[in-house]
Design a protein around this motif. Structure first.
Motif, short mmCIF file in Angstrom:
data_model
loop_
_atom_site.label_atom_id
_atom_site.label_comp_id
_atom_site.label_asym_id
_atom_site.label_seq_id
_atom_site.Cartn_x
_atom_site.Cartn_y
_atom_site.Cartn_z
N GLN A 1 21.33 36.34 46.19
CA GLN A 1 21.05 37.53 46.99
C GLN A 1 22.23 38.49 47.03
O GLN A 1 22.06 39.71 46.99
N ARG B 1 14.39 32.30 60.32
CA ARG B 1 13.35 31.28 60.43
C ARG B 1 13.98 29.89 60.38
O ARG B 1 13.64 29.00 61.16
N PHE C 1 15.74 37.92 52.98
CA PHE C 1 16.75 36.86 53.06
C PHE C 1 17.13 36.61 54.52
O PHE C 1 17.18 35.45 54.98
N ASN D 1 14.46 34.87 56.35
CA ASN D 1 14.45 33.44 56.03
C ASN D 1 15.52 32.69 56.81
O ASN D 1 15.27 31.60 57.32
C1 NAG Z 1 12.34 33.29 51.56
O1 NAG Z 1 11.66 32.06 51.77
C2 NAG Z 1 10.50 31.90 50.98
C3 NAG Z 1 9.82 30.61 51.42
O2 NAG Z 1 10.70 29.53 51.38
C4 NAG Z 1 10.92 31.87 49.51
O3 NAG Z 1 9.78 31.70 48.68
C5 NAG Z 1 11.61 33.17 49.17
O4 NAG Z 1 12.08 33.13 47.83
C6 NAG Z 1 12.79 33.39 50.10
N1 NAG Z 1 13.37 34.70 49.85
C7 NAG Z 1 14.67 34.96 49.89
C8 NAG Z 1 15.08 36.33 49.55
O5 NAG Z 1 15.49 34.12 50.19
#
Ligand code: NAG
Ligand code: NAG
Length: 209
Positions: A182, A159, A153, A156
């Protein structure tokens, strides 16, 4: 696209953002111990403040720019006027969230942006990247204090703080839902409140389209 079809489109787009409308039901956070409860409360307030700032700034930008545009597909002035009459934090920001989704609906529907969206998009993306960068600081701190770990998380969010593509907008709209999935104790206000009430046929006037 006919103007009258826009509310339905916005609702279905919000719906398609991962079952946003049905899944954002309040959870019971009573099981969280006192100390971490106040920490989670503090974090929720900080995240909401940052989230709302994006809504406020984007809507203000759209409001000013649409006055100079003559674009039949752009949102009506009355939506902005109506927002000014709404009081109550959650009512206000669930309406702002809906207007934000409306302004960005062409992006989510993978259609060409109208003039209004073209003009506001660059600034909007800067705001959202800043949002993710700032929110990351609060989340990392919260995870530390509450002895939890959410590496994927956080990766992400990191990013997204540097993301330039249009998916940034959708990630922003999804964020309250993702945060809650989360870290369920970090439940933000119900940003989909207005969308839900339109969907359920409760909202009237301009909102029901
Ligand atoms: C992180 O990002 C990816 C790509 O967008 C997504 O598939 C995934 O579920 C995300 N994971 C979390 C924990 O947010
Ligand atoms: C605004 O747009 C409409 C429809 O495209 C057009 O008929 C009208 O002349 C335009 N008005 C101005 C002031 O540009």
């Amino acid at each position: 696209m006919a103007r009258s079809e826009r509310p339905k489109l916005v609702i279905s787009l919000l719906w398609s953002l991962g079952g946003l409308l049905i899944s954002l039901t309040p959870t019971d956070s009573a099981q969280i111990p006192g100390r971490s409860l106040s920490q989670s409360h503090f974090t929720v307030q900080a995240v909401e403040r940052l989230y709302n700032k994006v809504l406020d700034s984007t809507i203000e930008d759209a409001r000013l720019r649409r006055q100079h545009l003559n674009d039949s597909d752009a949102i009506d002035q009355q939506y902005f006027d109506n927002l000014d009459t709404i009081t109550g934090n959650e009512d206000y920001y669930s309406t702002a969230y809906y207007i934000f989704a409306w302004i960005n609906s062409q992006l989510m529907a993978h259609q060409p942006a109208d003039k209004l969206l073209e003009e506001i998009l660059p600034g909007e993306k800067v705001l959202i990247r800043n949002f993710f960068a700032r929110v990351k600081v609060h989340l990392v701190k919260y995870l530390q204090v509450s002895h939890q770990n959410r590496p994927e998380f956080i990766a992400n969010v990191t990013r997204l703080a540097g993301e330039t593509e249009d998916l940034l907008i959708e990630s922003y709209l999804r964020f309250p839902h993702n945060l809650q999935s989360q870290l369920p104790e970090l439940q933000l206000m119900d940003y989909t409140k207005l969308a839900k009430s339109i969907f359920e046929g409760i909202a009237t006037g301009i909102w029901s389209g």
